[in-house]
Design a protein around this motif. Structure first.
Motif, PDB file in Angstrom:
ATOM      1  N   VAL A 104       0.779  -1.246   0.002  1.00  0.00           N
ATOM      2  CA  VAL A 104       0.003   0.010   0.171  1.00  0.00           C
ATOM      3  C   VAL A 104       1.149   1.242   0.043  1.00  0.00           C
ATOM      4  CG1 VAL A 104      -1.850   1.287   1.182  1.00  0.00           C
ATOM      5  CG2 VAL A 104      -1.986  -1.145   1.259  1.00  0.00           C
ATOM      6  N   LYS A 135      -2.358   4.976   1.532  1.00  0.00           N
ATOM      7  CA  LYS A 135      -3.279   4.582   2.395  1.00  0.00           C
ATOM      8  C   LYS A 135      -4.758   5.013   2.064  1.00  0.00           C
ATOM      9  CE  LYS A 135      -0.007   2.660   5.938  1.00  0.00           C
ATOM     10  NZ  LYS A 135       0.345   2.681   7.303  1.00  0.00           N
ATOM     11  N   ALA A 187      -6.135   3.769  -0.934  1.00  0.00           N
ATOM     12  CA  ALA A 187      -6.424   2.192  -0.878  1.00  0.00           C
ATOM     13  C   ALA A 187      -8.023   2.075  -0.139  1.00  0.00           C
ATOM     14  CB  ALA A 187      -5.368   1.622  -0.250  1.00  0.00           C
ATOM     15  N   GLU A 245      -4.030  -0.154  -3.778  1.00  0.00           N
ATOM     16  CA  GLU A 245      -4.908   0.873  -4.296  1.00  0.00           C
ATOM     17  C   GLU A 245      -5.281   0.771  -5.546  1.00  0.00           C
ATOM     18  OE1 GLU A 245      -0.734   2.472  -3.688  1.00  0.00           O
ATOM     19  OE2 GLU A 245      -1.995   0.828  -3.003  1.00  0.00           O
TER      20      GLU A 245
END
Length: 439
Positions: A9, A12, A15, A137
């Motif tokens: 990731v 973040k 995602a 993501e």
């Protein structure tokens, strides 16, 4: 699992939002299936939940297992379906046999969950093709885009097997050179629909993927021939009282010819009337007002495939190893859709080149000028999100004959223009390196 294969990731918030959006869309689609569930039987356009699973997977497979031809009127009259199925290979029905022996509602739930798993698998393959392997993501965003698209939502909502065909097409393109046996197995799944396997087969032939094609053809003949022979035997027993394979095969062929004619006479299948067709011939037919014959469909297919096939053959001769995220992936998916009959849900095939063009990390997409790359990306997005070409909106807008032709031919012209852009830039691309898929 190796360090390189572990999910990562990098952003973040992106995602997290993508995962939440994906779960929300899946949940909303499941809720819509429950609220607009179509009970098996005559087609009801106001309640289509799982209708394609009933009409195209579950009951045809049950009929096959019972020795009843799902291509015949006898099946349509005795099973709770809208009509007999068009000519898919009986092999695809055989692959769904484990579902057909289960109670209907149990099979529906399992197939819905299976479809969600296929969406995630397709997203992982697309992320890999875009050079964003195992990035959560990217995988979650692509999966969300798939479910949000017109074709993705309707496939999940109706319970059609398009996700299986899309994933199998991707795997056959990516594995054809490095893992021909695996590619051959994938091609056997693609062979379920002639409109998929015909153009794909010629494109892979031009690419020099002979071993994969040979393995795929052998498996396809086996998984289609066995159930076809079984149906021919059962038909001959019912028709003549004795096993007569020649009579049974003749009856099956006659049924398939009749059901294809019935199928092509439906408004959403007609090149002139359809609001869902993606191929260039259908787009042009809306302006000429003529219904082309099946022969014309095939001739146009060969014309449309000629340039992509030459480009793929030249790549193969120069040992340019272009994969799904490169020029080969774009040429193959765009040519498949533009050259022969395809419906709106088949636009899901474009997700891999869309992801690769958006990321711009592979040699092919990096080499294209930004204006051409972004134009191509936007053109490929049109058939996935063109709400103008939907029955409900067209009925509300009442655009008139010219407006209807413009709205419903937009998808086909967008795909054809994107194909022209890719064809123009392919010879100018430096040698490409194909990223092999795991497993």
């Amino acid at each position: 699992m190796s360090q390189a294969a572990k999910p990562t990731v990098k952003h973040k918030p992106v995602a997290a939002l993508a995962v939440i959006a994906f779960i929300a869309l899946i949940s909303l689609t499941a809720l819509r299936v429950v609220k607009q569930y179509q009970s098996p039987g005559p087609f009801d356009p106001t309640a289509q939940g799982m209708c394609d699973f009933h009409n195209g997977v579950y009951f045809p497979t049950r009929a096959l297992l019972a020795g009843v031809s799902p291509y015949g009127t006898g099946y349509a009259n005795s099973y709770p379906v809208a009509r007999q199925i068009p000519f898919f290979s009986p092999g695809i029905l055989l692959l769904h046999a484990p579902l057909a022996v289960l109670p209907l509602h149990v099979a529906e739930v399992i197939y819905f969950v299976f479809s969600v798993a296929l969406i995630i698998a397709i997203a992982m393959v697309c992320a890999k093709a875009a050079g964003k392997e195992n990035q959560i993501e990217w995988i979650a965003s692509i999966a969300t885009l798939l479910v949000a698209s017109r074709g993705g939502h309707i496939t999940l909502f109706d319970g059609y097997f398009t996700f299986e065909l899309v994933l199998a097409t991707y795997l056959s393109v990516q594995w054809a050179k490095s893992h021909p046996t695996r590619a051959g197995i994938a091609l056997a799944v693609v062979s379920a629909k002639p409109t998929y396997i015909l153009p794909l087969g010629f494109l892979l032939l031009a690419r020099g993927n002979f071993k994969a094609l040979l393995i795929g053809a052998s498996i396809s003949i086996l998984i289609a021939g066995l159930p076809f022979g079984y149906l021919a035997y059962q038909e001959s027993i019912r028709g003549t009282g004795q096993p007569d394979f020649a009579w049974g095969i003749g009856k099956l062929i006659s049924d398939i010819e009749v059901t294809q004619q019935v199928h092509m006479n439906m408004p959403d299948e007609s090149p002139v009337l359809s609001w869902t067709r993606l191929d260039l011939l259908a787009a042009a037919s809306k302006w000429t007002g003529t219904e082309p014959s099946q022969l014309i469909h095939l001739l146009v297919m060969f014309v449309m495939l000629s340039v992509p096939m030459v480009l793929l053959a030249v790549q193969a001769a120069k040992r340019k190893n272009s994969g799904l995220g490169g020029s080969a992936g774009a040429l193959i998916t765009l040519a498949m859709l533009s050259s022969l009959y395809h419906q709106s849900y088949d636009a899901l095939l474009l997700m891999a080149p869309i992801a690769a063009s958006f990321a711009g990390r592979t040699e092919f997409w990096k080499s294209i000028p930004p204006l051409a790359r972004w134009s191509c990306c936007l053109l490929m997005l049109i058939p996935l999100f063109n709400l103008l070409s939907t029955r409900s909106l067209l009925l509300k807008l009442n655009l008139g004959q010219a407006g209807y032709a413009a709205a419903t031919s937009l998808n086909g012209f967008a795909i054809a223009i994107a194909l022209l852009i890719v064809c123009f830039h392919t010879p100018r691309t430096p040698a490409e390196h194909v990223q092999s898929l795991p497993g």
